[in-house]
Write an enzyme that holds these catalytic residues in place. Sequence first.
Site, PDB file in Angstrom:
ATOM      1  N   CYS A 149       0.622  -1.295  -0.231  1.00 46.84           N
ATOM      2  CA  CYS A 149       0.158   0.140  -0.118  1.00 46.84           C
ATOM      3  C   CYS A 149       0.607   1.358   0.126  1.00 46.84           C
ATOM      4  CB  CYS A 149      -0.846  -0.008   1.588  1.00 46.84           C
ATOM      5  SG  CYS A 149      -2.241   1.186   1.076  1.00 46.84           S
ATOM      6  N   HIS A 187      -3.634  -4.950   0.744  1.00 48.37           N
ATOM      7  CA  HIS A 187      -3.051  -5.468   2.318  1.00 48.37           C
ATOM      8  C   HIS A 187      -3.177  -7.279   2.385  1.00 48.37           C
ATOM      9  CE1 HIS A 187      -2.548  -1.569   4.391  1.00 48.37           C
ATOM     10  NE2 HIS A 187      -3.922  -1.442   3.304  1.00 48.37           N
ATOM     11  N   GLY A 233      -3.187 -12.447  38.096  1.00 49.80           N
ATOM     12  CA  GLY A 233      -3.778 -13.312  38.007  1.00 49.80           C
ATOM     13  C   GLY A 233      -3.928 -14.282  36.085  1.00 49.80           C
ATOM     14  N   GLY A 234      -3.990 -13.168  35.281  1.00 45.10           N
ATOM     15  CA  GLY A 234      -3.907 -13.091  33.810  1.00 45.10           C
ATOM     16  C   GLY A 234      -2.595 -14.463  33.108  1.00 45.10           C
ATOM     17  N   VAL A 235      -2.930 -14.177  31.574  1.00 41.07           N
ATOM     18  CA  VAL A 235      -2.006 -15.905  31.239  1.00 41.07           C
ATOM     19  C   VAL A 235      -0.878 -14.832  31.137  1.00 41.07           C
ATOM     20  CG1 VAL A 235      -1.637 -16.622  29.607  1.00 41.07           C
ATOM     21  CG2 VAL A 235      -3.722 -16.698  30.478  1.00 41.07           C
ATOM     22  N   ASP A 236      -0.697 -13.348  31.032  1.00 43.93           N
ATOM     23  CA  ASP A 236       0.441 -12.242  29.960  1.00 43.93           C
ATOM     24  C   ASP A 236       1.426 -12.873  31.779  1.00 43.93           C
ATOM     25  OD1 ASP A 236      -1.050 -12.229  27.715  1.00 43.93           O
ATOM     26  OD2 ASP A 236      -1.721 -10.196  28.736  1.00 43.93           O
ATOM     27  N   SER A 237       1.419 -12.356  32.497  1.00 45.62           N
ATOM     28  CA  SER A 237       2.019 -11.699  33.183  1.00 45.62           C
ATOM     29  C   SER A 237       2.120 -12.543  34.083  1.00 45.62           C
ATOM     30  CB  SER A 237       1.396 -11.583  34.938  1.00 45.62           C
ATOM     31  OG  SER A 237       0.169 -11.477  35.332  1.00 45.62           O
ATOM     32  N   SER A 238       1.719 -14.600  34.214  1.00 45.44           N
ATOM     33  CA  SER A 238       2.683 -15.149  34.121  1.00 45.44           C
ATOM     34  C   SER A 238       3.291 -15.536  33.764  1.00 45.44           C
ATOM     35  CB  SER A 238       0.610 -16.271  34.357  1.00 45.44           C
ATOM     36  OG  SER A 238       0.235 -16.011  35.993  1.00 45.44           O
ATOM     37  N   GLU A 289      -1.755  -8.769   4.815  1.00 42.91           N
ATOM     38  CA  GLU A 289      -2.233  -9.570   6.143  1.00 42.91           C
ATOM     39  C   GLU A 289      -2.875  -9.415   6.704  1.00 42.91           C
ATOM     40  OE1 GLU A 289      -1.585  -4.412   6.293  1.00 42.91           O
ATOM     41  OE2 GLU A 289      -0.766  -6.119   4.942  1.00 42.91           O
TER      42      GLU A 289
END
Length: 520
Positions: A89, A179, A234-239, A181
């Site tokens: 583009c 695009h 308590g979430g996935v990311d920080s774990s 993607e």
Amino acid sequence: MTEISILNDVQKIIVLDYGSQYNQLIARRIREFGVFSELKSHKITAQELREINPIGIVLSGGPNSVYADNAFGIDPEIFELGIPILGICYGMQLITHKLGGKVVPAGQAGNREYGQSTLHLRETSKLFSGTPQEQLVLMSHGDAVTEIPEGFHLVGDSNDCPYAAIENTEKNLYGIQFHPEVRHSVYGNDILKNFAISICGARGDWSMDNFIDMEIAKIRETVGDRKVLLGLSGGVDSSVVGVLLQKAIGDQLTCIFVDHGLLRKDEGDQVMGMLGGKFGLNIIRVDASKRFLDLLADVEDPEKKRKIIGNEFVYVFDDEASKLKGVDFLAQGTLYTDIIESGTETAQTIKSHHNVGGLPEDMQFELIEPLNTLFKDEVRALGIALGMPEEIVWRQPFPGPGLAIRVMGPITEEKLETVRESDAILREEIAKAGLDRDVWQYFTVNTGVRSVGVMGDGRTYDYTIAIRAITSIDGMTADFAQLPWDVLKKISTRIVNEVDHVNRIVYDITSKPPATVEWE
């Protein structure tokens, strides 16, 4: 081994950022082919790219016009590096403009194109190998190429775009006006794969194991012998961040789990049991619920909620860090989708994110964000590669501000309890129905709206709970999940019967866009 030396051993394709909200999707798609890819600023120099040593370069889309005074440019020496370049583009228009072609407002050359169009291939090309001569692609451009540079030839056009695909194979330069993607370009993945594998010569051998090696090297190089604090939500990311950091720096990591009074049902005990017990993370549990809820009393504006919670989190960490002595870094589970929604150097802000921009200017820590180039599904794959159990890796995402952004309007204990209990019922029934892997994310929201109802022989005037459930691949776009009616009926019946002060359930059937996943 340093991060740089590891990166030098890994084939990579660099995406130059020109401002599209979906730029990271390009890198995301390329990584699906087993090729490491990441975004870099469009201001990068040819010399800096030589040092990175990529096997390919992609020039992304963007909102600007190449002929505007403030247009984002490119170091012209990049075209002389001999590295294959794909312009998408705005990227194609930039190649054309810089190499002697002509770009004009689309009204002067044809029609603007927004939405799906049919691409007509006029010549064979490595870039389009294995794709049909006519294919649906997503166009989103207000300008158009009317003359291509010397050495280029036409590969494809559309009804309203005279040059939809061009190439100069001698210089390994390729341009497409659409695009690839996004999923609306039906063969977009094939086109990007052809560029990565056939044109750039990628082996396709990059994996999460490579990512782990690179991040561990980067963390060790950054941290040295200093200490890091991680806020567990308590979430996935920080774990996942916690397990990755422990693997990198061991007992230099201290985790602070702040119970801000905005957690899901039994969240605190579950976090301590899973991460503190099973993985042996050093976790300090802080009960700061009164502190947070007092600050949030009577606050309705969601941006104010986010800022208050972000600030207070850091102040709590600061208090704990002063007790620990010598802590220099604060780790966060920021994902790339968080950064996109919060705006980048070239992209506009949609909303501030709880891990981005919610921190006070006088913060006493340096930030470490190991996941900020990953999407949610990649974080889950990383967790599995780190040996984490599925009950943690597939845990429902939970925002840093917690239930504060799932309670509309002022926060009260009564509202919080309705969300805790209704959310627990929702998660339980989704799991019972075997849908917990099919539905990307699901939670309940106290809408703040009261309505009249009848229970028994009495009139009620209680809260309306909204159920939000979505399907997605990468979190950038999402559709509402078409849950079976019998499952929805059971969830609704249980919530109304088991949760006090709730008499009505509604189902959110909005996609992203126009909505975001969370309500606030």
